[in-house]
Enzyme design. Structure first.
Site, PDB file in Angstrom:
ATOM      1  N   ASP A   1      27.999  -4.208   0.753  1.00 52.80           N
ATOM      2  CA  ASP A   1      28.601  -4.806  -0.445  1.00 52.80           C
ATOM      3  C   ASP A   1      30.046  -5.202  -0.136  1.00 52.80           C
ATOM      4  O   ASP A   1      30.597  -4.836   0.904  1.00 52.80           O
ATOM      5  CB  ASP A   1      28.542  -3.777  -1.581  1.00 52.80           C
ATOM      6  CG  ASP A   1      28.924  -4.400  -2.916  1.00 52.80           C
ATOM      7  OD1 ASP A   1      28.755  -5.620  -3.072  1.00 52.80           O
ATOM      8  OD2 ASP A   1      29.403  -3.658  -3.796  1.00 52.80           O
TER       9      ASP A   1
ATOM     10  N   GLU B   1      32.682 -10.123   1.320  1.00 59.41           N
ATOM     11  CA  GLU B   1      33.122 -11.543   1.362  1.00 59.41           C
ATOM     12  C   GLU B   1      34.314 -11.731   2.292  1.00 59.41           C
ATOM     13  O   GLU B   1      34.440 -12.836   2.817  1.00 59.41           O
ATOM     14  CB  GLU B   1      33.477 -12.008  -0.054  1.00 59.41           C
ATOM     15  CG  GLU B   1      32.286 -12.061  -0.996  1.00 59.41           C
ATOM     16  CD  GLU B   1      31.733 -10.694  -1.377  1.00 59.41           C
ATOM     17  OE1 GLU B   1      32.543  -9.751  -1.462  1.00 59.41           O
ATOM     18  OE2 GLU B   1      30.519 -10.566  -1.552  1.00 59.41           O
TER      19      GLU B   1
ATOM     20  N   ASP C   1      26.792  -9.724  -8.903  1.00 62.51           N
ATOM     21  CA  ASP C   1      26.991  -9.163 -10.239  1.00 62.51           C
ATOM     22  C   ASP C   1      26.639 -10.150 -11.349  1.00 62.51           C
ATOM     23  O   ASP C   1      27.521 -10.772 -11.950  1.00 62.51           O
ATOM     24  CB  ASP C   1      28.437  -8.681 -10.378  1.00 62.51           C
ATOM     25  CG  ASP C   1      28.732  -7.565  -9.386  1.00 62.51           C
ATOM     26  OD1 ASP C   1      27.762  -7.040  -8.786  1.00 62.51           O
ATOM     27  OD2 ASP C   1      29.907  -7.226  -9.200  1.00 62.51           O
TER      28      ASP C   1
HETATM   29  C1  GLC Z   1      29.971  -4.447  -6.695  1.00 59.26           C
HETATM   30  C2  GLC Z   1      28.480  -4.681  -6.414  1.00 59.26           C
HETATM   31  C3  GLC Z   1      27.658  -3.854  -7.355  1.00 59.26           C
HETATM   32  C4  GLC Z   1      28.035  -2.384  -7.196  1.00 59.26           C
HETATM   33  C5  GLC Z   1      29.529  -2.187  -7.463  1.00 59.26           C
HETATM   34  C6  GLC Z   1      29.994  -0.760  -7.190  1.00 59.26           C
HETATM   35  O1  GLC Z   1      30.310  -4.945  -7.944  1.00 59.26           O
HETATM   36  O2  GLC Z   1      28.145  -6.042  -6.494  1.00 59.26           O
HETATM   37  O3  GLC Z   1      26.280  -4.045  -7.100  1.00 59.26           O
HETATM   38  O4  GLC Z   1      27.288  -1.590  -8.056  1.00 59.26           O
HETATM   39  O5  GLC Z   1      30.270  -3.063  -6.624  1.00 59.26           O
HETATM   40  O6  GLC Z   1      29.771  -0.412  -5.889  1.00 59.26           O
END
Ligand code: GLC
Length: 732
Positions: free
Chosen positions: A366, A369, A454
């Site tokens: 995650d 980017e 998200d």
């Molecule tokens: C980011 C991710 C999401 C995750 C959050 C906390 O927003 O896209 O899926 O739950 O971080 O880690």
């Protein structure tokens, strides 16, 4: 930079403000442009290498699959491009590609964009960004896949601008006539034009170049349950227990950031997960895998072993002044590993052994980017040129030498996922890795799955997930999904049930929900919703052999799993424009309800006869039908002439190999291919796969083995004609 190349400022003078006027600005290019041609899976492909003066050849492509090096390219005199494409350099770091967009020409693909299938009428910025406010005006998303497909009736042309530098694709609306790509680079790029050919052929050629997805482990195609967060071991076990108690199939539970100690990567909070290893072992006995999140940023703390090791190995991205760049992410002040370096990917991979010890099955990458809380929008999208290297936050060091971050930013996510994918292959020989990623560049399919980030619990996002995921597949990445139920905002039962009706056909199926939002596990919104959702998830598991067959097909041809209607009905202009239905493979047409309060919809069926998945009279295609779709219904039609392999419902994918399988034959004559492998090892790459050609006629199924390398599952096989079911043996 050579003396001949105009400086940035000089280039600006060459291209004064009237460059924005309709008159075409002059071309300031003085480097080398060479044109090559090749045939890729019977599609004519033209390649243009553009090397600005002073650059040392085109930079290494991270999009291309290793096999692409075997393609024979023939040099051609003259740098002109086919399909009326034109290019020029407008300023020191700005290149432009232009092409005609006649009315009616549709623009497909181009990776992840907040848009319907036809990307015309907006400017899309390819510069990986973490922007959770996804609306019509969101110009840029997490992923950057610069591959566009122009659809002109039944003719398709692919345009791939292989450069991880910032790109702006302005795709004029249907009443304007120009498509324009603006690329900000000093290093040069490669541009490919593929076709004209059919849509499957163009995607076939693109994936022959950038690679195809390996077969995923079977468990990763099952249902996964996530939430930000299940913050304790106790809670994660409870969630898993609920699935089994309620007999709702599930294969994985997912731990979000709160499993870590102080959000430090490669740690576990022993306060909240005192026996993490015992927990994963226990879950594994119940048929669950555990997936954990992993962010790239390493907390800047002397108490952190990863930070100390990273500093000792000099793995972090540095500013032009030579200091490690300080990023603010979950853990506070942190440093970012430079995944463009092979030694850094190896270093990261060694740290991933931590997850082997913890019994973690899959890695969820995650914030790659990379997301930076201190620099949420690091580059102004209005900028017409690239800032100098030393003003691009930090430098990265690919083998060809230091480069400003912006020029390679779009690679960060894929290269992080690649590090995990390669590490898992090495640490767990003969086990298919599962690696999920939020950010991605072209060619990402070689490293695993992606999800759309998200989204929100809105019907709008449910609706858009269809064209967005279709576009991911057309952009080469078949293993994709969106957070089921929506991440932000609060879901309700109606939305969740409708969402599962679509999501059971997503290649990647995961229920996820943000911190503080109303929980939406399958049972969380009341017994009626639970009953419908359970039935839908069961249908997903019945279809798992079909999904696995589609991944085999993708490997052979590049075909995505989720396909636009035009894929199989190219000559049908009505079908081509439909955005709220899709094919899953050739034989299933998914026709869900994606509007609140609707109980029926106009379903368009392409030519042929179509059988409702849940049974009933077939409908004739080539027209719209008014169809009622209840909440627990599987909203799909099966093509007459198809043979669908369905298994008995199971609780998790570990039970699939032993489950009875029925070849459901639709119509009087039907045909298909059925393949079987062990669902977990890499032996299929060495031929450990069984394959039969199936033919159904005159009430009999004939199965002709075309490959026998696996040795068979432990199951019984049946044939069904819709009225009767009888047992058969598959010839081996
Ligand atoms: C980011 C991710 C999401 C995750 C959050 C906390 O927003 O896209 O899926 O739950 O971080 O880690």
């Amino acid at each position: 930079m050579s003396e001949k190349t105009p400086s940035w400022e000089a280039a600006r003078r060459v291209v004064p403000p009237r460059a924005r006027s309709p008159r075409r600005p002059s071309n300031v290019f003085v480097g080398q442009a060479r044109r090559f041609d090749a045939d890729l899976e019977a599609v004519a492909v033209a390649r243009l290498d553009v090397v600005p003066e002073g650059a040392r050849g085109v930079p290494e492509s991270h999009a291309l699959a290793p096999e692409a090096s075997r393609v024979t390219w023939t040099a051609r005199r003259g740098g002109r491009l086919p399909a009326g494409m034109r290019w020029r350099q407008e300023a020191e770091s700005r290149f432009v590609v232009e092409f005609a967009l006649a009315a009616g020409v549709r623009c497909l693909g181009l990776g992840e964009l907040y848009r319907g299938s036809n990307r015309r009428g907006q400017t899309h910025v390819l510069f990986s960004s973490d922007d959770p406010t996804q609306t019509e005006s969101t110009p840029r998303m997490y992923k950057a896949i610069p591959f566009l497909i122009l659809e002109d009736g039944e003719q398709y042309v692919g345009l791939f601008v292989d450069s991880p530098a910032p790109q702006k694709w302005s795709l004029g609306n249907d009443l304007s006539e120009l498509g324009r790509v603006e690329l900000l680079t000093r290093r040069g790029f490669q541009l490919y034009v593929m076709g004209p050919a059919s849509l499957p052929q163009v995607v076939g050629a693109y994936t022959a170049l950038t690679g195809r997805s390996p077969l995923p482990p079977r468990w990763s195609l099952g249902h996964q349950q996530c939430r930000w967060s299940y913050p304790t071991e106790k809670r994660l076990l409870e969630v898993a227990r609920e699935f089994r108690r309620r007999r709702i199939p599930c294969d994985a539970v997912v731990a979000d950031i709160d499993y870590m100690d102080d959000y430090r990567v490669f740690t576990v909070s022993r306060e909240r997960f005192p026996t993490f290893e015992r927990m994963t072992a226990k879950l594994s006995r119940q048929g669950f895998r555990v997936v954990t999140i992993l962010d790239p940023a390493v907390k800047r703390s002397r108490h952190d072993a990863t930070y100390r090791s990273g500093t000792a190995h000099d793995v972090f991205c540095r500013t032009a002044a030579g200091d490690p760049y300080v990023a603010e992410v979950w853990a506070g002040k942190s440093h970012l590993p430079d995944f463009l370096r092979e030694d850094v990917r190896k270093w990261w991979g060694e740290h991933l052994r931590f997850f082997d010890r913890m019994g973690v099955a899959g890695i969820w990458n995650d914030m790659n980017e990379p997301a930076l809380f201190n620099e949420p929008a690091p580059l102004d999208t209005a900028v017409g040129e690239l800032p100098p290297d030393d003003r691009q936050l930090f430098l990265q060091r690919p083998p060809e030498g230091p480069v400003g971050h912006f020029e390679v930013r779009n690679l960060y996510g894929s290269q992080m996922a690649r590090a995990a994918y390669e590490a898992l292959l090495e640490h767990r020989p003969n086990e298919r890795p599962f690696v999920l990623s939020r950010s991605a560049y072209a060619g990402h399919q070689r490293f695993g799955a992606v999800w759309l980030g998200d989204n929100a619990s809105w019907f709008e996002h449910l609706r858009l997930s269809i064209p967005m995921l279709i576009a991911m597949g057309l952009s080469g990445v078949p293993f994709c999904g969106a957070d089921v139920g929506g991440f932000g905002h609060d879901a309700d039962g109606e939305l969740l049930a409708r969402w599962y009706q679509v999501a059971i056909f997503y290649p990647f199926l995961r229920n996820h929900c943000a911190l503080g939002k109303r929980p939406h596990e399958p049972w969380a919104l009341g017994p009626e919703t639970e009953r419908h959702v359970k039935r839908l998830i069961e249908a997903r598991y019945r279809l798992l052999p079909y999904f696995e067959n589609l991944f085999h097909e993708h490997r052979a041809t590049g075909a995505p799993l989720m396909r636009p209607l035009g894929w199989h009905a190219a000559g049908d202009a009505t079908a081509r424009e439909i955005d709220d239905e899709f094919f899953l493979g050739r034989d299933l047409l998914v026709t869900p309800i994606v509007h609140r309060g609707h109980s029926r919809r106009a379903v368009y069926l392409p030519a042929g006869k179509w059988h409702p998945f849940d049974g009933g009279e077939p409908l004739r295609g080539g027209r719209y039908h008014d169809v009622a779709i209840g909440y627990g219904t599987v909203p799909a039609f099966v093509r007459e002439g198809a043979i669908l392999p369905l298994v008995e419902p199971v609780q998790h994918s570990g039970e699939i190999a032993g489950a009875d399988l029925t070849f459901c034959c639709f119509g009087r004559r039907a045909a298909g291919v059925y393949r079987e492998d062990d669902g977990q090892s890499l032996d299929y790459q060495l031929g450990a796969c069984d394959e039969w050609e199936l033919e159904w006629a005159r009430g009999e199924l004939v199965a002709e083995p075309t490959q026998l390398g696996f040795g068979g599952a432990r199951r019984r096989y049946f044939v069904s004609d819709g009225l009767h079911r009888w047992r058969i043996e598959l010839p081996r």
